[in-house]
Design a protein around this motif. Structure first.
Motif, short mmCIF file in Angstrom:
data_model
loop_
_atom_site.label_atom_id
_atom_site.label_comp_id
_atom_site.label_asym_id
_atom_site.label_seq_id
_atom_site.Cartn_x
_atom_site.Cartn_y
_atom_site.Cartn_z
N ILE A 137 0.85 -1.19 0.00
CA ILE A 137 0.00 0.00 0.00
C ILE A 137 0.89 1.24 0.00
N ASP A 165 -8.08 0.19 -0.65
CA ASP A 165 -7.99 0.97 -1.89
C ASP A 165 -9.31 1.67 -2.19
N LEU A 168 -2.51 1.23 -4.27
CA LEU A 168 -1.80 -0.05 -4.38
C LEU A 168 -0.50 0.14 -5.16
#
Length: 164
Positions: free
Chosen positions: A49, A93, A101
């Motif tokens: 992330i 996300d 991402l």
């Protein structure tokens, strides 16, 4: 006939080698290392992330407040143990309006990001191999020059000398 025999013997070996290498790459890329602890899952997920504030850092690396909040969200989701890793990444996300991402998904259109460069490379190398092989066979088929070839060259050189 010997070149046809050699060609038939050589290409299956190359095809087999490509199939084996591809199989090993696919198995290695998709294999999991076994059960993970919750801390391992959190670390792995936060490495995938992106930090919403920093440029080029993951949530795992970043120390700012936005990254800490995301890391806490991931820890809570992992602790609840109701979602898979892919579902957690998708949820994070989606909650943050996308673009968080670091690694594209391995399915759908985003999978092309990973597959196309490798496919282009393989096709290019195969095309070059076939071209070199064809040129080699064509050159071998020409053979040594005959006496008529030498006479033709001598006549062309004589004509060239007469013109100058």
């Amino acid at each position: 006939m010997a070149t046809l025999n050699q060609r038939l013997k050589s290409w299956p070996g190359w095809v087999l080698m490509i199939v084996v290498a591809t199989t090993f790459l696919v198995v290695g890329a998709t294999r999991t290392s076994g059960p993970q602890t919750q801390a391992d899952r959190v670390d792995e997920l936060t490495q995938r992330i992106a930090c919403p504030v920093c440029d080029g850092e993951s949530v795992f690396e970043s120390q700012n407040n936005a990254s800490r909040a995301l890391r806490n969200q991931v820890e809570d989701l992992v602790r609840q143990n109701e979602l898979s890793d892919a579902e957690i990444l998708n949820l994070i996300d989606t909650r943050n309006e996308g673009d968080l991402l670091l690694v594209p998904e391995s399915s759908g259109l985003e999978a092309l990001v990973w597959v196309l460069p490798a496919l282009v490379f393989v096709v290019g190398v195969a095309g070059l191999a076939f071209a070199f092989r064809r040129w080699k066979l064509e050159a071998a088929g020409l053979g040594d020059p005959t006496e008529a070839d030498r006479d033709l060259v001598d006549a062309a050189l004589a004509d060239d000398e007469d013109d100058s």
